[in-house]
Each structure stands twice: as C-alpha cells, then as structure tokens.
Design a protein around this motif. Structure first.
Motif, PDB file in Angstrom:
ATOM      1  N   THR A   1       0.850  -1.188   0.000  1.00 29.27           N
ATOM      2  CA  THR A   1       0.000   0.000   0.000  1.00 29.27           C
ATOM      3  C   THR A   1       0.890   1.244   0.000  1.00 29.27           C
ATOM      4  O   THR A   1       2.069   1.183   0.364  1.00 29.27           O
TER       5      THR A   1
ATOM      6  N   VAL B   1      -2.432   2.236 -10.513  1.00 27.86           N
ATOM      7  CA  VAL B   1      -3.788   1.694 -10.472  1.00 27.86           C
ATOM      8  C   VAL B   1      -4.125   1.230 -11.890  1.00 27.86           C
ATOM      9  O   VAL B   1      -4.019   2.000 -12.841  1.00 27.86           O
TER      10      VAL B   1
ATOM     11  N   THR C   1      -0.836   7.557  -9.854  1.00 28.90           N
ATOM     12  CA  THR C   1      -1.406   8.637  -9.062  1.00 28.90           C
ATOM     13  C   THR C   1      -0.666   8.809  -7.745  1.00 28.90           C
ATOM     14  O   THR C   1       0.051   7.914  -7.291  1.00 28.90           O
TER      15      THR C   1
ATOM     16  N   ASP D   1      -1.748   9.744  -1.843  1.00 24.83           N
ATOM     17  CA  ASP D   1      -2.756  10.320  -0.949  1.00 24.83           C
ATOM     18  C   ASP D   1      -4.014  10.753  -1.697  1.00 24.83           C
ATOM     19  O   ASP D   1      -4.845  11.464  -1.160  1.00 24.83           O
ATOM     20  N   ARG D   2      -4.150  10.314  -2.935  1.00 23.38           N
ATOM     21  CA  ARG D   2      -5.315  10.667  -3.746  1.00 23.38           C
ATOM     22  C   ARG D   2      -6.053   9.414  -4.204  1.00 23.38           C
ATOM     23  O   ARG D   2      -5.477   8.341  -4.314  1.00 23.38           O
ATOM     24  N   ARG D   3      -7.339   9.588  -4.533  1.00 21.45           N
ATOM     25  CA  ARG D   3      -8.166   8.510  -5.077  1.00 21.45           C
ATOM     26  C   ARG D   3      -8.452   8.815  -6.539  1.00 21.45           C
ATOM     27  O   ARG D   3      -8.776   9.949  -6.895  1.00 21.45           O
TER      28      ARG D   3
ATOM     29  N   ASP E   1     -10.464   9.112  -9.839  1.00 26.55           N
ATOM     30  CA  ASP E   1     -11.850   9.358 -10.233  1.00 26.55           C
ATOM     31  C   ASP E   1     -12.068   8.642 -11.569  1.00 26.55           C
ATOM     32  O   ASP E   1     -11.583   9.090 -12.607  1.00 26.55           O
TER      33      ASP E   1
ATOM     34  N   ARG F   1     -13.080  -2.148 -13.231  1.00 26.61           N
ATOM     35  CA  ARG F   1     -12.061  -2.666 -12.323  1.00 26.61           C
ATOM     36  C   ARG F   1     -11.304  -3.822 -12.967  1.00 26.61           C
ATOM     37  O   ARG F   1     -11.862  -4.579 -13.752  1.00 26.61           O
TER      38      ARG F   1
ATOM     39  N   THR G   1      -7.895  12.574 -10.475  1.00 23.66           N
ATOM     40  CA  THR G   1      -8.230  12.225  -9.104  1.00 23.66           C
ATOM     41  C   THR G   1      -9.448  12.991  -8.588  1.00 23.66           C
ATOM     42  O   THR G   1      -9.762  14.076  -9.075  1.00 23.66           O
TER      43      THR G   1
END
Length: 162
Positions: free
Chosen positions: A34, A53, A68, A71-73, A75, A88, A158
């Motif tokens: 992670t 990702v 990425t 600390d970001r997700r 989008d 996915r 993101t």
C-alpha cells in the motif's frame, strides 16, 4: 543492481538504466503493498508514493494504468473521459497484462504496454517513489521523469481531496 533481485525487478531496472535514469531500484526490508506502507518504509509523505492503479478498458480489454499520488483517489469518470469507459481489473488481469503482481506494479516495463495517464498531483513533490516490479522494490524519480519514462500525458484524474 543486485543479482539477488527477482526477475521482475531486473525487468524494471533495465529500461531505467537504458533511459539514463540515475537511480536503480532499491529493496525494502518489508513488503509495501500500500502507499502508506511504502511511505512508512521510506520515511516520506504518502503523497510521494506514485501508486499504479490498473483499470480494464471496456471497448478493447486494454490495461489502463493511472499513476497517481498515494494520498489521492482515482476518479474513474475522469479517467473514462480521457480513455473511454473503464472497469475494475482483477489480480489475474493485472498480472497477465502487466507482468507484475498487485502491490508491485511498476509504471514501466509492462508485459503489454498499457494506456497510461500520470496524475498531475504528483507534481506537488520534487521526488516521488514508484514500485519496481515487486512489493519490496521501489525506485525514486522526479515527476517529470515519470512523464518522460512513460511517454504518458499528465492529467487531472483524481477526486478532490476531502
């Protein structure tokens, strides 16, 4: 480069060296699957981890790699607007398309070249760290190096931070 490294790490080291990248992969004492684990092992901010990702593009089953900031997700709607609808990707798809196991997916040296996007949020940092083909292996680089090594566009991919 240590001869002790797994073949997947050597596969990442080769194009880095060929591109004149100054830093070879380094081996961490513990697996960093992670972004938080990698940041803790390296003593850096989680945002400095360039996480890979992988998505599956629906139109042609291509792998879509989004590199990425840790600390970001991502989008998915922003990614889809740039490359087409995505879904996915499971562990088998990731391994088959990239040649790497989840937790060690490098931004370079994929088995099949993916469609790649580089998150603009990585440019908040002078130095970032990316996976080098194994959960215990990473390599440092500047965000501009990531753009150069992958040939990928920098994009807003993101979700807004909470």
């Amino acid at each position: 480069m240590s001869e002790q490294f797994p073949d997947s790490v050597k596969r990442v080291a080769a194009p880095l060296a060929a591109a004149g990248h100054a830093d070879a992969p380094v081996w961490l004492d513990s697996a960093a699957r992670t972004s938080q684990q990698a940041a803790d092992a390296l003593g850096v901010e989680v945002g400095q981890i360039a996480k890979s990702v992988i998505f599956r593009r629906r139109s042609d089953d291509a792998a879509v790699l989004v590199v990425t900031s840790g600390d970001r997700r991502v989008d998915e709607k922003k990614v889809a607007a740039r490359v087409g609808a995505v879904g996915r990707a499971d562990a088998d798809f990731v391994k088959a398309k990239t040649g790497f196991a989840i937790g060690g997916v490098s931004p370079v040296a994929h088995a099949t070249p993916p469609v790649t996007l580089v998150d603009r949020e990585l440019f908040r940092f002078a130095r970032i760290w990316a996976a080098a083909g194994h959960p215990n292996a990473v390599f440092p680089l500047a965000p501009g190096d990531l753009e150069r090594l992958t040939g990928a566009p920098v994009a807003d991919v993101t979700a807004s931070p909470a």
